[in-house]
Design a protein around this motif. Structure first.
Motif, mmCIF file in Angstrom:
data_model
loop_
_atom_site.group_PDB
_atom_site.id
_atom_site.type_symbol
_atom_site.label_atom_id
_atom_site.label_comp_id
_atom_site.label_asym_id
_atom_site.label_seq_id
_atom_site.Cartn_x
_atom_site.Cartn_y
_atom_site.Cartn_z
ATOM 1 N N LYS A 52 110.747 23.405 -104.731
ATOM 2 C CA LYS A 52 110.706 24.270 -103.544
ATOM 3 C C LYS A 52 109.411 25.078 -103.478
ATOM 4 C CE LYS A 52 113.013 28.561 -105.035
ATOM 5 N NZ LYS A 52 114.209 29.424 -104.867
ATOM 6 N N TRP A 53 108.903 25.548 -104.623
ATOM 7 C CA TRP A 53 107.658 26.305 -104.594
ATOM 8 C C TRP A 53 106.459 25.389 -104.384
ATOM 9 C CZ3 TRP A 53 107.600 31.033 -103.337
ATOM 10 C CH2 TRP A 53 108.615 31.905 -103.728
ATOM 11 N N TRP B 277 115.419 24.767 -112.893
ATOM 12 C CA TRP B 277 113.968 24.749 -113.017
ATOM 13 C C TRP B 277 113.338 23.694 -112.116
ATOM 14 C CZ3 TRP B 277 110.408 21.115 -114.866
ATOM 15 C CH2 TRP B 277 109.122 21.616 -115.079
ATOM 16 N N LYS C 170 103.825 31.506 -108.896
ATOM 17 C CA LYS C 170 105.229 31.167 -109.141
ATOM 18 C C LYS C 170 105.352 29.846 -109.893
ATOM 19 C CE LYS C 170 107.656 34.474 -107.131
ATOM 20 N NZ LYS C 170 108.707 35.259 -107.830
ATOM 21 N N LYS D 46 114.547 22.325 -109.431
ATOM 22 C CA LYS D 46 114.719 22.663 -108.019
ATOM 23 C C LYS D 46 113.728 23.741 -107.600
ATOM 24 C CE LYS D 46 118.403 23.552 -104.669
ATOM 25 N NZ LYS D 46 119.860 23.825 -104.508
ATOM 26 N N ASP D 47 113.520 24.728 -108.464
ATOM 27 C CA ASP D 47 112.555 25.779 -108.164
ATOM 28 C C ASP D 47 111.127 25.222 -108.110
ATOM 29 O OD1 ASP D 47 114.419 27.733 -107.901
ATOM 30 O OD2 ASP D 47 114.122 28.618 -109.895
ATOM 31 N N GLU E 293 112.645 36.095 -101.235
ATOM 32 C CA GLU E 293 111.467 35.294 -101.578
ATOM 33 C C GLU E 293 110.507 35.185 -100.390
ATOM 34 O OE1 GLU E 293 113.388 32.296 -104.945
ATOM 35 O OE2 GLU E 293 113.585 31.824 -102.811
ATOM 36 N N PRO F 6 119.283 29.500 -111.145
ATOM 37 C CA PRO F 6 118.590 28.436 -110.411
ATOM 38 C C PRO F 6 118.106 27.360 -111.370
ATOM 39 C CG PRO F 6 117.180 30.366 -110.612
ATOM 40 C CD PRO F 6 118.548 30.760 -111.135
ATOM 41 N N LEU G 167 106.896 29.198 -113.745
ATOM 42 C CA LEU G 167 107.908 28.192 -114.069
ATOM 43 C C LEU G 167 107.429 27.259 -115.170
ATOM 44 C CD1 LEU G 167 109.117 27.347 -110.445
ATOM 45 C CD2 LEU G 167 110.471 28.464 -112.235
#
Length: 313
Positions: free
Chosen positions: A129-130, A123, A176, A125-126, A159, A121, A180
């Protein structure tokens, strides 16, 4: 210009005066109707007994003029206290919107992929989304729910299950985001200044959920609510005895005109105490606010993809 004003006004409020004054939906009238009817019938009974059975004790109007002013001040104070809680909650959610945008912009402006493999995935994008998930997790936590259908296109089933099973869902999402950020810092993907900036925004998100929980779990003092309602009850129980001497059956209508605003203001104070629960009138539009965060952050991500600044899979 008209469309702009309508967009930023209360969508449920009618622009017409008469239609707005007679609206039933969104009014406290249905919720006080039984109490208002009961008190009005009580006044009618007092008038009927005085007219057809035997004269009842008559009270002077002057004391009720003074006590009515004091009672009005008590109710205004309670209504203002409720509105203050409602407005503070709205400011906190406005801050959540701002912090979410700041994190998304910071991640997309200073981030790049941590792993060149298309199987890993991204970084950025994560992070986006979080960040979006935080607002939905906060909303469901404040409403004691676990409906995350809006996140099904962002989070996978594993998730979502982890989020739903978390003891405190907003803190789970904040954790989360912290993971990251730590991953990016240890990989020298972002420098210390960027890390501190994004971490500061994340800390503010936790501060805001804590403030919302303070509003949720600290209702208006019960002793004040009891006394305010007791004053209203005593005032309305004695009021007919000051009206029957000169007004006769017209006292019922005058009593109604007095009881209606008193009971309405009392109910408005109750409705504004908890701005998060959907069963309360004029609750905060958390669904719309969360959708706005998702729309804006997703648009930033799509813009970054189109600009070619990041190698998305």
């Amino acid at each position: 210009m008209k469309d702009f004003l309508h967009l930023h006004s209360n969508k449920d409020e009618s622009p017409g005066f008469l239609r707005g004054a007679l609206m039933w939906r969104g009014s406290v009238t249905p919720r006080i109707f039984f109490s208002l009817l009961l008190m009005t019938c009580y006044c009618a009974l007092i008038v009927a007994l005085d007219q057809y059975w035997q004269p009842l004790p008559h009270l002077a109007v002057t004391p009720f003029e003074y006590t009515g002013v004091v009672l009005g001040l008590v109710l205004v104070f309670r209504t203002n206290a409720g509105h203050e809680r409602w407005w503070e909650a709205r400011k906190l959610w406005g801050a959540i919107v701002n912090q979410s945008r700041n994190i998304a912009i910071g991640a997309l402006s200073y981030g790049d992929i941590l792993n060149v493999s298309s199987q890993q995935p991204l970084w950025t994008k994560d992070m986006v989304k979080w960040t979006i998930a935080f607002s939905f997790a906060t909303k469901e936590s404040l409403r004691n729910g676990k409906n995350f259908d809006e996140l099904s296109d962002l989070l996978n089933e594993q998730e979502l299950d982890a989020l739903k099973s978390a003891g405190h869902m907003p803190l789970f999402v904040a954790g989360k985001i912290a993971e990251l950020l730590q991953q990016a810092r240890l990989s020298h993907y972002i420098d210390g200044f960027v890390f501190m900036g994004l971490e500061g925004q994340r800390v503010l998100l936790i501060d805001h959920i804590g403030a919302c929980e303070r509003i949720l779990k600290t209702p208006m003092p019960l002793v004040y609510a009891i006394k305010a309602r007791r004053f209203i009850l005593i005032f309305l129980l004695l009021l007919p005895f000051s009206l029957i001497e000169n007004l006769g059956f017209s006292a019922v209508f005058i009593f109604f005109l007095v009881a209606y605003p008193l009971l309405s203001l009392d109910r408005i104070g109750i409705e504004l105490q908890n701005p998060f629960v959907t069963k309360n009138l004029s609750h905060l539009p958390l669904d719309s606010i969360c959708d706005t965060i998702k729309l804006h952050c997703s648009a930033l991500l799509e813009q970054s993809q189109r600009s070619g600044n990041h190698n998305f899979p």
